[in-house]
Design a protein around this motif. Structure first.
Motif, PDB file in Angstrom:
ATOM      1  N   GLN A  83       7.690  -5.586   4.680  1.00  0.00           N
ATOM      2  CA  GLN A  83       7.321  -6.898   4.155  1.00  0.00           C
ATOM      3  C   GLN A  83       6.165  -6.804   3.159  1.00  0.00           C
ATOM      4  O   GLN A  83       6.120  -7.538   2.163  1.00  0.00           O
ATOM      5  N   LEU A  84       5.251  -5.885   3.403  1.00  0.00           N
ATOM      6  CA  LEU A  84       4.099  -5.722   2.518  1.00  0.00           C
ATOM      7  C   LEU A  84       4.492  -5.251   1.129  1.00  0.00           C
ATOM      8  O   LEU A  84       3.722  -5.414   0.162  1.00  0.00           O
ATOM      9  N   LEU A  85       5.686  -4.691   0.981  1.00  0.00           N
ATOM     10  CA  LEU A  85       6.155  -4.226  -0.320  1.00  0.00           C
ATOM     11  C   LEU A  85       6.446  -5.383  -1.267  1.00  0.00           C
ATOM     12  O   LEU A  85       6.490  -5.182  -2.485  1.00  0.00           O
ATOM     13  N   GLU A 104      10.005 -12.597  -1.655  1.00  0.00           N
ATOM     14  CA  GLU A 104       9.026 -13.158  -0.733  1.00  0.00           C
ATOM     15  C   GLU A 104       9.488 -13.009   0.710  1.00  0.00           C
ATOM     16  O   GLU A 104      10.650 -12.727   0.990  1.00  0.00           O
ATOM     17  N   ILE A 105       8.531 -13.191   1.616  1.00  0.00           N
ATOM     18  CA  ILE A 105       8.781 -13.099   3.059  1.00  0.00           C
ATOM     19  C   ILE A 105       8.721 -14.501   3.643  1.00  0.00           C
ATOM     20  O   ILE A 105       7.718 -15.204   3.479  1.00  0.00           O
ATOM     21  N   VAL A 106       9.796 -14.894   4.317  1.00  0.00           N
ATOM     22  CA  VAL A 106       9.915 -16.269   4.809  1.00  0.00           C
ATOM     23  C   VAL A 106      10.277 -16.280   6.298  1.00  0.00           C
ATOM     24  O   VAL A 106      10.839 -15.317   6.819  1.00  0.00           O
ATOM     25  N   PRO A 107       9.967 -17.375   7.009  1.00  0.00           N
ATOM     26  CA  PRO A 107      10.295 -17.463   8.441  1.00  0.00           C
ATOM     27  C   PRO A 107      11.760 -17.804   8.676  1.00  0.00           C
ATOM     28  O   PRO A 107      12.427 -18.386   7.814  1.00  0.00           O
ATOM     29  N   ARG A 152      13.229 -12.048   1.448  1.00  0.00           N
ATOM     30  CA  ARG A 152      14.185 -12.693   0.564  1.00  0.00           C
ATOM     31  C   ARG A 152      13.976 -12.105  -0.843  1.00  0.00           C
ATOM     32  O   ARG A 152      13.178 -12.611  -1.634  1.00  0.00           O
ATOM     33  N   PRO A 153      14.670 -10.993  -1.150  1.00  0.00           N
ATOM     34  CA  PRO A 153      14.485 -10.355  -2.458  1.00  0.00           C
ATOM     35  C   PRO A 153      14.936 -11.259  -3.601  1.00  0.00           C
ATOM     36  O   PRO A 153      15.885 -12.044  -3.455  1.00  0.00           O
TER      37      PRO A 153
END
Length: 204
Positions: A83-85, A104-107, A152-153
């Motif tokens: 996720q940090l990438l 981005e990273i989403v719930p 979510r790329p």
């Protein structure tokens, strides 16, 4: 030699033990300068995105990871490390990531139980059929997850594997020399060992 980054937020010994089991040399390091000498880098991670990025910045690892990745060195992010990438995460607010992979990273949304924890299946992306990271990995193989958010790329071409949990989400990514796995390969039995072996093959 693969450098496993120690920034106080990862299952380092488990990863190192898994690599040793398959004959891959590694070293746990808390010194950013060690990344320059390594042939490959693993960024593990458990916990919250914002705190992890804070630790990477305070230790100086953030700039060194980006520098080495942009120079073409193989990099593998595991769980939170994957996720940090990405560019940003919406975990407990909005936090900027390393930005090596657009997105981005989403719930998780809907009625699914979080965290998504336990064994689930990989769905392969034909785009990576001939990529060495996917060598000897079959459709529907099981890996072990523990996470409450997912990637979510921005570009579907970066999606290596997907997994279904209420919805289909990205469970692994690859963009040139940068790979990320949302699951824990070091806890994923033979499939996980094969994926780590494949990464080791890219490094060597």
């Amino acid at each position: 030699m693969i450098a496993i980054i120690d920034y106080g937020a990862g299952n380092l010994k488990n990863v190192q033990h898994a690599l040793k089991t398959i004959g891959i040399s590694s070293r746990i390091t808390d010194q950013p300068s060690d990344l320059e000498e390594a042939e490959g880098i693993i960024l593990p991670g458990v916990g919250a995105f914002g705190e992890a990025m804070k630790r990477l910045r305070e230790s100086g690892f953030d700039h060194k990871i980006i520098q080495q990745a942009e120079a073409g060195k193989p990099l593998l992010g595991i769980c939170l490390g994957m996720q940090l990438l990405f560019e940003k995460s919406y975990e407990y607010g909005e936090h900027e990531g390393l930005g090596l992979i657009p997105g981005e990273i989403v719930p998780f949304e809907g009625a699914v139980k979080v965290p998504h924890m336990g064994w689930n299946q990989l769905e392969l992306n034909g785009h990576f059929e001939s990529d060495p990271i996917q060598k000897q990995i079959g459709e529907g193989e099981y890996v072990y997850f523990v996470h409450s958010l997912y990637a979510r790329p921005a570009d579907d071409k970066d999606v290596l594997f997907t997994t279904t949990y209420g919805e289909t989400f990205t469970s692994a990514v690859k963009r040139e020399n940068v790979t990320g796995m949302q699951f824990h390969p070091e806890k994923s039995s033979n499939t996980g060992m094969q994926l780590l072996k494949n990464f080791g093959g890219i490094v060597s």
